[in-house]
Design an enzyme around this catalytic site. Structure first.
Site, mmCIF file in Angstrom:
data_model
loop_
_atom_site.group_PDB
_atom_site.id
_atom_site.type_symbol
_atom_site.label_atom_id
_atom_site.label_comp_id
_atom_site.label_asym_id
_atom_site.label_seq_id
_atom_site.Cartn_x
_atom_site.Cartn_y
_atom_site.Cartn_z
ATOM 1 N N GLU A 77 0.809 -1.225 0.000
ATOM 2 C CA GLU A 77 0.000 0.000 0.000
ATOM 3 C C GLU A 77 0.843 1.276 0.000
ATOM 4 O O GLU A 77 0.610 2.186 0.798
ATOM 5 C CB GLU A 77 -0.975 -0.018 1.191
ATOM 6 C CG GLU A 77 -1.882 -1.231 1.163
ATOM 7 C CD GLU A 77 -2.950 -1.242 2.262
ATOM 8 O OE1 GLU A 77 -2.856 -0.428 3.190
ATOM 9 O OE2 GLU A 77 -3.868 -2.070 2.166
ATOM 10 N N ASN A 98 2.502 -4.683 -3.372
ATOM 11 C CA ASN A 98 1.099 -5.094 -3.192
ATOM 12 C C ASN A 98 0.247 -3.867 -2.895
ATOM 13 O O ASN A 98 0.649 -2.989 -2.135
ATOM 14 C CB ASN A 98 1.062 -6.060 -1.993
ATOM 15 C CG ASN A 98 -0.250 -6.789 -1.831
ATOM 16 O OD1 ASN A 98 -0.784 -7.326 -2.806
ATOM 17 N ND2 ASN A 98 -0.780 -6.825 -0.619
ATOM 18 N N ASP A 134 -11.532 -10.733 -1.344
ATOM 19 C CA ASP A 134 -12.794 -11.067 -0.698
ATOM 20 C C ASP A 134 -13.874 -10.243 -1.372
ATOM 21 O O ASP A 134 -13.589 -9.230 -2.002
ATOM 22 C CB ASP A 134 -12.780 -10.911 0.837
ATOM 23 C CG ASP A 134 -12.124 -9.650 1.350
ATOM 24 O OD1 ASP A 134 -12.051 -8.661 0.597
ATOM 25 O OD2 ASP A 134 -11.694 -9.645 2.522
ATOM 26 N N GLU A 142 -5.409 -10.780 -1.819
ATOM 27 C CA GLU A 142 -6.257 -10.631 -0.624
ATOM 28 C C GLU A 142 -7.728 -10.595 -1.006
ATOM 29 O O GLU A 142 -8.513 -9.826 -0.451
ATOM 30 C CB GLU A 142 -5.900 -9.326 0.120
ATOM 31 C CG GLU A 142 -4.450 -9.211 0.492
ATOM 32 C CD GLU A 142 -4.145 -7.972 1.325
ATOM 33 O OE1 GLU A 142 -5.074 -7.355 1.876
ATOM 34 O OE2 GLU A 142 -2.961 -7.626 1.431
ATOM 35 N N HIS A 146 -9.900 -6.442 -2.671
ATOM 36 C CA HIS A 146 -10.996 -6.339 -1.695
ATOM 37 C C HIS A 146 -12.149 -5.667 -2.434
ATOM 38 O O HIS A 146 -12.152 -4.451 -2.614
ATOM 39 C CB HIS A 146 -10.562 -5.508 -0.484
ATOM 40 C CG HIS A 146 -9.490 -6.157 0.327
ATOM 41 N ND1 HIS A 146 -9.720 -7.320 1.045
ATOM 42 C CD2 HIS A 146 -8.186 -5.853 0.519
ATOM 43 C CE1 HIS A 146 -8.597 -7.674 1.656
ATOM 44 N NE2 HIS A 146 -7.654 -6.804 1.352
HETATM 45 C C1 XIL Z 1 -5.942 -6.890 8.025
HETATM 46 C C2 XIL Z 1 -6.111 -8.119 8.912
HETATM 47 O O1 XIL Z 1 -6.850 -9.084 8.216
HETATM 48 C C3 XIL Z 1 -6.786 -7.721 10.204
HETATM 49 O O2 XIL Z 1 -6.871 -8.829 11.096
HETATM 50 C C4 XIL Z 1 -6.008 -6.598 10.876
HETATM 51 O O3 XIL Z 1 -6.699 -6.160 12.032
HETATM 52 C C5 XIL Z 1 -5.834 -5.439 9.909
HETATM 53 O O4 XIL Z 1 -5.221 -5.895 8.720
HETATM 54 N N1 XIL Z 1 -4.894 -4.946 3.422
HETATM 55 C C6 XIL Z 1 -3.797 -5.648 3.861
HETATM 56 C C7 XIL Z 1 -3.920 -6.581 5.002
HETATM 57 O O5 XIL Z 1 -2.745 -5.589 3.201
HETATM 58 O O6 XIL Z 1 -2.732 -6.653 5.731
HETATM 59 C C8 XIL Z 1 -5.057 -6.207 5.907
HETATM 60 O O7 XIL Z 1 -5.205 -7.239 6.885
HETATM 61 C C9 XIL Z 1 -6.326 -6.018 5.116
HETATM 62 C C10 XIL Z 1 -6.155 -4.895 4.118
#
Ligand code: XIL
Length: 660
Positions: free
Chosen positions: A325, A368, A434, A432, A403
């Site tokens: 990020e 990422n 979802d 990641e 996401h």
């Molecule tokens: C999230 C975790 O899943 C949570 O448990 C934590 O509280 C916060 O981070 N982008 C990312 C991940 O790169 O590291 C994040 O993970 C979700 C968003």
């Protein structure tokens, strides 16, 4: 997830509970869940403290001065620190691997503060603190409920639940504490394994400690070919204080992966969240600045961290998210103004990749980020990767977090995202994924509605079909979680039960699973909202770069969408677009996707075209110029069938807008 809305809340993650080797999320039981079994109740109706004690020298007594139910409660007085509060021994009550719901009511005696509910556990004398419910506003004016989920994932010789406050040390009461669980169902063994059906690349899941135990572990190793520790490899978990490295959270996960022949993605070596504050504190004890000494110290700490953490696992972790990020598309150079950037400029990214390559000559090193499907962000990421690679910085791949939600983004935007990076010759991984059932922050369902689960199934179907078509580019697809009983989206961007994964809260296959594995078994199409032949058909979507060329893009925008009247079969709406950038916008094209089959019949103050769910509105002759801070509104009449969900995301001239 709304594109820019995320930025505003990302910083909250610093304070977010660390799931560690436990699961701690809020909960709501699905409509068809059986009745929970209660294993512990403290109602304070028998005139005693029912086994509760203080954590230190504070006083814990039965009280009739306040009660949530009945006539008694527990009062805590004489606290001298915010962490002091009532605590109960639950060793032997919590069984390892079972997800318990803990509920407690809290009321202050005076004033206002936050309250938290946590578990303290010890193994061999080593203590760990797992937050179950994070800071929740409490007052003297009424009782407030704290409810969260907790799964014990380690062998322990000490286990207590406790409540504390955020900052003040005043007296408070607790009442009606319960611990319950819904009996687990065995995992289904008569359905295909995701990893067998999708064999073009490893399909992975992000995990916490609880996911390697019992039925969760069986589900994980049956369906997935790769894992990503969701928190256990982050800086706060691995180097909580300077040069003190601990792998207590990550080692069991990596050992499980190795034993079960699962690949591991390492996440993440450098991020602006979940990084302890000491990292950015200078030798003088002050926050670092851009001075030469501070920069040198920060880069030395970065190098030491990467050498230790990446070195600890060596080749066991073959792909790392080296930086996470780092892009902010609203900056002209595209770089997020994080502490990393503010002290070290772009050199922190260069150093991170060079050190990682030095430690791990054979690993794949990734940059990422989220919202890489948003053209403005994607293009800034592309430019950065192109520049760094041309300098010789060893970036092997781009990670797309993905996401997303049931109505955003389009398949075409996602395909454009993949295509964008092909000329760079980098690997691409979905890191990641979802798919939230929510299309906006205002929605909340006690249990996932059937039509959302179907929409979600079509999104998974279409996205996986796309990834498989691009298997020459995409070398891994990871979901951000194993099953809906443990998802970060339960508390992000707001607290509400979400259901973004392939398996439900009881580990059973959802329509989304069938979307990936065998779309013919998804079930019937949700009425009007999603067509069985394509929820996000490329032809029906807005062109990824917008109808106006990206060079006419806007630096920042916000959109307010309001339904101003509604009747059976129809509604009236108003959309206001504002220029939040520093430069005037000359000519705008506003685009969104309807998620509920709505159609625009008539629109004023602009011109409209609609193709499937995709709507594009361009300015009228008199409202095309938006000065910085200026806005324009259009009104329209639309038709609808059933619910009338607000669109989740809007773009102006191809730039994603904050949704207000
Ligand atoms: C999230 C975790 O899943 C949570 O448990 C934590 O509280 C916060 O981070 N982008 C990312 C991940 O790169 O590291 C994040 O993970 C979700 C968003």
């Amino acid at each position: 997830m709304r594109a820019l809305a995320r930025l505003a809340v990302t910083t909250l993650l610093v304070a977010a509970p660390l799931a560690a080797v436990t699961v701690a999320t809020t909960t709501a039981s699905a409509a068809d869940d059986p009745a929970p079994i209660t294993v512990l109740t403290s109602d304070f109706e028998d005139g005693t403290a029912q086994g509760w004690t203080g954590r230190a020298a504070e006083t814990v007594t039965h009280s009739t001065a306040a009660a949530h139910g009945g006539a008694g409660s527990l009062a805590v007085t004489g606290r001298t620190a915010a962490w002091q509060g009532p605590s109960l021994d639950v060793l032997g009550v919590f069984e390892k691997g079972t997800a318990y719901t803990i509920s407690a009511w809290v009321r202050l005696t005076s004033g206002s503060d936050n309250a938290r509910l946590s578990v303290e556990r010890r193994s061999g004398g080593v203590a760990a603190y797992d937050q179950v419910v994070g800071n929740t506003a409490v007052t003297a004016g009424g009782w407030v409920n704290l409810t969260g989920r907790y799964t014990l994932a380690a062998d322990v010789d000490f286990l207590r639940i406790y409540l504390e406050t955020g900052s003040t040390t005043g007296d408070f009461h607790i009442d009606d504490v319960t611990v319950s669980y819904v009996p687990a169902l065995p995992i289904q063994t008569d359905i295909p394994a995701v990893r067998d059906v999708v064999d073009e690349f490893p399909v992975g899941a992000a995990i916490t400690g609880a996911e390697i135990i019992g039925d969760h572990g069986l589900l994980l190793s049956r369906h997935f070919a790769s894992v990503t520790p969701g928190n256990a490899l982050k800086w706060d978990a691995t180097e909580p204080s300077e040069n003190t490295f601990t792998y207590a959270q990550a080692d069991p996960l990596i050992a499980y992966a190795t034993a079960n022949d699962l690949a591991v993605r390492g996440h993440t070596l450098v991020w602006h969240n979940q990084t302890p504050s000491w990292v950015f504190t200078g030798a003088d004890g002050q926050p670092m600045t851009a001075s030469a000494e501070d920069k040198e110290l920060l880069l030395a700490r970065l190098e030491n961290h990467i050498r230790n953490v990446a070195g600890h696992y060596g080749d066991t972790i073959a792909a790392w998210d080296v930086v996470n990020e780092v892009i902010d598309e609203n900056q002209s150079d595209g770089l997020r103004r994080s502490d990393w950037y503010n002290v070290a400029g772009l050199d922190y990214i260069r150093t991170a990749f060079r050190v990682a390559r030095d430690v791990l000559p054979d690993a794949k090193l990734f940059i990422n980020d989220y919202n890489t499907n948003v053209p403005a962000k994607r293009d800034k990421l592309y430019a950065l990767v192109a520049q760094l690679r041309s300098e010789g910085v060893p970036i092997d791949g781009v990670g797309h977090q993905m996401h997303i939600n049931v109505s955003w983004p389009t398949l075409a935007e996602t395909e454009a995202m993949i295509q964008k990076f092909v000329p760079l010759g980098v690997e691409q991984q979905v890191t990641e994924m979802d798919v939230s059932i929510y299309t906006g922050s205002g929605e909340s369902f006690p249990a996932p509605p059937a039509d959302r689960l179907l929409q979600q199934a079509y999104v998974y179907r279409d996205m996986f079909a796309l990834f498989r078509r691009y298997a020459s580019e995409i070398t891994s697809v990871t979901l951000w979680g194993l099953a809906d009983d443990n998802t970060w989206l339960d508390t992000f961007p707001v607290t509400r039960k979400d259901a973004p994964l392939l398996f439900d809260t009881r580990l059973q296959a959802k329509p989304a699973y069938w979307g990936v594995v065998d779309p013919s078994k998804i079930g019937v199409s949700p009425s009007g909202s999603v067509s069985p032949s394509g929820s996000v058909s490329p032809s029906g979507s807005v062109s990824p770069s917008g109808s106006v060329s990206p060079s006419a893009g806007v630096a920042g925008c916000s959109v307010t969408y309001r339904v101003t009247g509604s009747w059976s079969g129809g509604f009236q709406g108003e959309v206001t677009v504002a220029n939040t950038g520093a430069a005037a916008v000359s000519g705008w094209s506003l685009a969104w996707q309807f998620a509920g089959g709505q159609r625009i019949a008539q629109l004023w103050n602009g011109s409209v075209t609609q193709s499937g769910a995709a709507v594009t509105v361009t300015n009228a002759s008199w409202n095309g110029t938006l000065a910085p801070g200026g806005s324009a509104s259009v009104g329209f009449l639309g038709s609808r069938t059933g619910s009338n969900p607000a669109p989740a995301a809007f773009t102006v001239n191809g730039t994603a807008c904050a949704v207000l």
